[in-house]
Design an enzyme around this catalytic site. Structure first.
Site, PDB file in Angstrom:
ATOM      1  N   LYS A 248      35.532  72.757  31.816  1.00 27.91           N
ATOM      2  CA  LYS A 248      34.944  73.348  32.913  1.00 27.91           C
ATOM      3  C   LYS A 248      33.520  73.460  32.717  1.00 27.91           C
ATOM      4  CE  LYS A 248      35.873  77.418  35.894  1.00 27.91           C
ATOM      5  NZ  LYS A 248      34.483  77.818  36.474  1.00 27.91           N
ATOM      6  N   ARG A 268      30.213  73.731  47.643  1.00 30.53           N
ATOM      7  CA  ARG A 268      31.321  74.153  47.716  1.00 30.53           C
ATOM      8  C   ARG A 268      31.403  75.205  48.916  1.00 30.53           C
ATOM      9  NH1 ARG A 268      33.642  79.117  44.108  1.00 30.53           N
ATOM     10  NH2 ARG A 268      34.808  79.853  45.819  1.00 30.53           N
ATOM     11  N   GLU A 298      31.125  67.965  39.596  1.00 29.48           N
ATOM     12  CA  GLU A 298      30.103  69.367  39.061  1.00 29.48           C
ATOM     13  C   GLU A 298      29.096  68.783  38.524  1.00 29.48           C
ATOM     14  OE1 GLU A 298      31.258  72.028  39.838  1.00 29.48           O
ATOM     15  OE2 GLU A 298      30.018  73.592  38.442  1.00 29.48           O
ATOM     16  N   ARG A 413      43.803  77.947  46.685  1.00 29.62           N
ATOM     17  CA  ARG A 413      43.759  78.338  45.337  1.00 29.62           C
ATOM     18  C   ARG A 413      45.051  78.794  44.937  1.00 29.62           C
ATOM     19  NH1 ARG A 413      39.357  80.775  42.431  1.00 29.62           N
ATOM     20  NH2 ARG A 413      37.861  81.264  44.246  1.00 29.62           N
ATOM     21  N   LYS A 419      41.790  78.080  35.702  1.00 23.35           N
ATOM     22  CA  LYS A 419      40.861  77.945  34.853  1.00 23.35           C
ATOM     23  C   LYS A 419      41.249  78.880  33.665  1.00 23.35           C
ATOM     24  CE  LYS A 419      38.217  81.312  37.679  1.00 23.35           C
ATOM     25  NZ  LYS A 419      36.896  81.698  38.150  1.00 23.35           N
TER      26      LYS A 419
HETATM   27  P1  ATP Z   1      33.358  80.703  38.433  1.00 23.76           P
HETATM   28  O1  ATP Z   1      32.571  81.755  39.178  1.00 23.76           O
HETATM   29  O2  ATP Z   1      34.280  81.266  37.338  1.00 23.76           O
HETATM   30  O3  ATP Z   1      33.003  79.376  38.406  1.00 23.76           O
HETATM   31  P2  ATP Z   1      34.489  80.250  41.273  1.00 23.76           P
HETATM   32  O4  ATP Z   1      35.079  81.274  41.989  1.00 23.76           O
HETATM   33  O5  ATP Z   1      32.951  79.612  41.301  1.00 23.76           O
HETATM   34  O6  ATP Z   1      34.694  80.554  39.763  1.00 23.76           O
HETATM   35  P3  ATP Z   1      36.766  78.712  40.514  1.00 23.76           P
HETATM   36  O7  ATP Z   1      37.885  78.222  41.321  1.00 23.76           O
HETATM   37  O8  ATP Z   1      37.155  79.847  39.712  1.00 23.76           O
HETATM   38  O9  ATP Z   1      35.089  78.676  41.118  1.00 23.76           O
HETATM   39  O10 ATP Z   1      36.433  77.569  39.402  1.00 23.76           O
HETATM   40  C1  ATP Z   1      36.530  76.320  39.886  1.00 23.76           C
HETATM   41  C2  ATP Z   1      35.092  75.908  39.727  1.00 23.76           C
HETATM   42  O11 ATP Z   1      34.782  75.199  38.683  1.00 23.76           O
HETATM   43  C3  ATP Z   1      34.928  74.586  40.920  1.00 23.76           C
HETATM   44  O12 ATP Z   1      34.768  75.157  42.088  1.00 23.76           O
HETATM   45  C4  ATP Z   1      34.234  73.764  40.187  1.00 23.76           C
HETATM   46  O13 ATP Z   1      32.735  74.056  40.494  1.00 23.76           O
HETATM   47  C5  ATP Z   1      33.933  74.049  38.720  1.00 23.76           C
HETATM   48  N1  ATP Z   1      34.651  73.203  37.880  1.00 23.76           N
HETATM   49  C6  ATP Z   1      33.795  72.678  36.749  1.00 23.76           C
HETATM   50  N2  ATP Z   1      34.749  71.715  36.015  1.00 23.76           N
HETATM   51  C7  ATP Z   1      35.783  71.498  36.842  1.00 23.76           C
HETATM   52  C8  ATP Z   1      36.782  70.455  36.612  1.00 23.76           C
HETATM   53  N3  ATP Z   1      36.748  69.958  35.688  1.00 23.76           N
HETATM   54  N4  ATP Z   1      37.816  70.530  37.641  1.00 23.76           N
HETATM   55  C9  ATP Z   1      37.409  71.378  38.630  1.00 23.76           C
HETATM   56  N5  ATP Z   1      36.484  72.278  38.702  1.00 23.76           N
HETATM   57  C10 ATP Z   1      35.599  72.214  37.930  1.00 23.76           C
END
Ligand code: ATP
Length: 593
Positions: A248, A268, A298, A413, A419
């Site tokens: 991640k 996003r 990313e 989602r 995650k």
């Molecule tokens: P956080 O604030 O914890 O980053 P978030 O609300 O922004 O969470 P989440 O859906 O919780 O978004 O986490 C997914 C995010 O992680 C994605 O939107 C992307 O930007 C990032 N990301 C990083 N590496 C990856 C990956 N390998 N696959 C998918 N998403 C990834």
């Protein structure tokens, strides 16, 4: 439809604070729209002249708009700006100054006004400012006061109607499909194209089947798939069995679209970021072995020699409008490509993840800027724990694990993607993105900055409204209060915004625009907050968390010991804040059912 008639609808929408009433008014507006003008009406209702992701800006700053108003109504720019400062809204300034001219029965149609706004946006070259001003003045002179009020708010990007995309979809569904609950039928197309105008046009011209046929298009962002949370490697394997494990990365989500040599990139929250990352544009042309493609990536600052991922605070310096080239040299980005959604004319969102990854590996030529994210298939909690430690030791946030056979569910989602961060079970796993809804004046030292506590909320995606979850008072530095004051003063409003549902009445309401990241010790139930309260909690969680029957009143959810971590305004819209559904999931994961 005349623009004046549209302004009457805007007036009604602005005065309404009930969401159901908003949907009724929108539906009535759409029923009175023809198939030729519906697309333009939808964009104007969003305060735009193009879908959100297209970088079309009208290109008139406050001072230019003020000069147009002055010329139209025999005033001076200084007088207009003074009135604006007093009233806090350029629309109200235009309303007041135009009223003595008593322009009535304006025959200008929505189409004519829209086309002139487009012409203003397209004006370039020498004398652009003057040409834009002249066109805008000319429009104002032909419009009545109420129309002028809404027209001037459009180039300034604050129409103040408080309508989110789901509410527009509800309005379209009610107008054309007879029931707002039929919004679901429009959502697939919305998730694939992010373009409400396009959907409205298809619906009005050729009906629902035409909307359902709208497919992924290179150049229109697909709404991003997002992650659920699980607390431990054991829980992941227990629930998902076998998963694809990826790092991640903590940077920006960038969706890259390639159409021949034309490359566009979206954040996003659907913002067009193409200009911001020139090195990624070049790399896409060089490294992507396909005529057309859409990649999910990313982007972050990374040092390949030391294999060091730089922290988000570094990467975020690349979000800027000026000095782009210089900063690109100083802090070049890499994009870790973790998915491919389209290749050579064919959408891949309905192919399973394993297949997409296979195609992805064949599509990217390794050359140092676009890097295919490493993946590993794991069905054992011990191995997953080792990979998590490895990620954390590299300075990453953790892992994202994905169901091997899952399709790409645009905008969803769910547990297809999970995650996993390093925290021991039982503690709150993650930060919460909250939206500022108002502030409450404090006593003593803090009054100097105009705030004592912030009223914050989360997003209820089913109702398309913002519900309260906490009052945050402690832990903010004076500097942070000042920053909040500056940011929120732009969005202060007299009455409760239409999409806010709150039992607490703050000293000042703020339109839901500013997202802050908040850390809390735990989530508790509380009767004073509306997040997940009453019947909502039953529908969100699928079960009645306090043992009462569905439909009975239940308390909301609240944050215990909340503190501000960061401002997320730059990469998140209010609708991207944590949702009630997520909050309920996080509550359940605390083991407090
Ligand atoms: P956080 O604030 O914890 O980053 P978030 O609300 O922004 O969470 P989440 O859906 O919780 O978004 O986490 C997914 C995010 O992680 C994605 O939107 C992307 O930007 C990032 N990301 C990083 N590496 C990856 C990956 N390998 N696959 C998918 N998403 C990834």
């Amino acid at each position: 439809m005349t623009f004046s008639h549209l302004a009457d609808y805007f007036e009604k929408l602005e005065e309404t604070s009930s969401r159901l009433a908003l949907i009724d008014i929108l539906s009535d507006l759409f029923k009175h729209s023809s198939k030729e003008e519906i697309e333009k009406i939808v964009y104007l209702t969003q305060g735009r002249i193009a879908p959100f992701f297209e970088p079309v800006e009208i290109g008139m700053a406050e001072k230019t708009v003020a000069q147009s108003i002055a010329t139209a109504y025999d005033s001076t720019k200084e007088a207009v700006l003074k009135l604006y400062a007093k009233l806090g809204d350029m629309g109200l300034a235009a309303l007041q100054l135009s009223s003595k001219f008593k322009i009535q029965n304006s025959k200008l149609t929505v189409g004519e006004v829209f086309d002139i706004l487009v012409q203003i946006a397209k004006t370039t070259g020498e004398g652009t400012v003057e040409k834009r001003q002249a066109l805008f003045t000319d429009l104002l002179k032909k419009l009545d006061s109420s129309s002028a009020k809404y027209l001037v708010r459009i180039p300034l990007g604050n129409l103040r109607l408080g309508i989110g995309d789901p509410t527009i979809l509800d309005g379209l569904a009610l107008a054309k499909l007879g029931d707002k609950s039929k919004r679901k039928a429009l959502e697939g197309a919305y998730n694939r194209t992010s373009d409400l105008g396009l959907i409205a046009k298809a619906l009005f011209s050729a009906g629902l089947s035409a909307v359902e046929k709208l497919q992924v298009v290179v150049g229109k962002p697909i709404r991003s798939e997002l992650c659920e949370r699980l607390p431990t490697p054991e829980k992941v394997i227990e629930k998902l069995k076998s998963v694809d494990v990826q790092y991640k990365y903590d940077g920006f989500r960038v969706q890259i679209h390639k159409d021949g040599d034309k490359v566009s990139m979206f954040s996003r929250n659907l913002e067009n970021m193409t200009r911001m990352f020139p090195e990624l544009v070049l790399a896409t042309r060089k490294q992507v072995k396909a005529k057309t493609a859409i990649l999910d990536t990313e982007a972050l600052a990374y040092n390949p020699q030391s294999e060091e991922f730089l922290p988000f605070q570094e990467t975020t310096k690349r979000r800027r409008k000026h000095g782009i080239e210089e900063m690109a040299k100083k802090l070049p980005l890499k994009a870790f490509v973790f998915d491919i959604l389209y290749k050579n004319g064919k959408s891949l969102i309905d192919s399973p993840l394993v297949k997409r990854i296979e195609i992805l590996k064949k599509t990217i030529k390794e050359d140092g800027v676009l890097m295919v994210s490493k993946t590993e298939t794991v069905d054992d909690a011990k191995r997953l724990a080792v990979l998590l430690e490895d990620a954390v030791s590299k300075g990453l946030e953790g892992l994202v694990v994905k169901r091997l056979q899952s399709l790409y569910e645009a905008g969803a989602r769910n547990f297809n993607w999970v995650k996993l961060k390093r925290h021991s079970a039982g503690e709150l796993q993650d930060t919460i993105d909250c939206v500022i809804l108002g502030y409450i004046f404090g006593k003593g030292k803090r009054t100097a900055f105009g705030a004592g506590a912030l009223l914050v909320g989360v997003y209820d995606e089913l109702q398309d409204e913002f519900v309260t979850v906490s009052k945050i008072g402690t832990g903010l530095t004076d500097e942070e209060w000042r920053e909040i004051k500056v940011q929120s003063s732009k969005f202060k409003v007299q009455n409760k915004p239409s999409r806010v549902n709150s039992l607490i009445i703050p000293s000042v309401w703020v339109q839901p625009k500013i997202v802050i990241e908040v850390l809390a010790d735990e989530i508790t139930r509380s009767p004073i907050h509306t997040a997940g309260a009453s019947v909502n909690s039953a529908s969100h969680s699928g079960l009645s968390t306090s043992g009462s029957k569905t439909g009975e009143k239940e308390p909301g959810y609240a944050l215990r010991f909340p503190r501000l971590v960061s401002f997320r305004g730059k990469d998140k819209r209010a609708e991207d804040a944590t949702t009630v559904k997520e909050l309920v999931e996080m509550y359940k994961q605390q083991g407090k059912q």
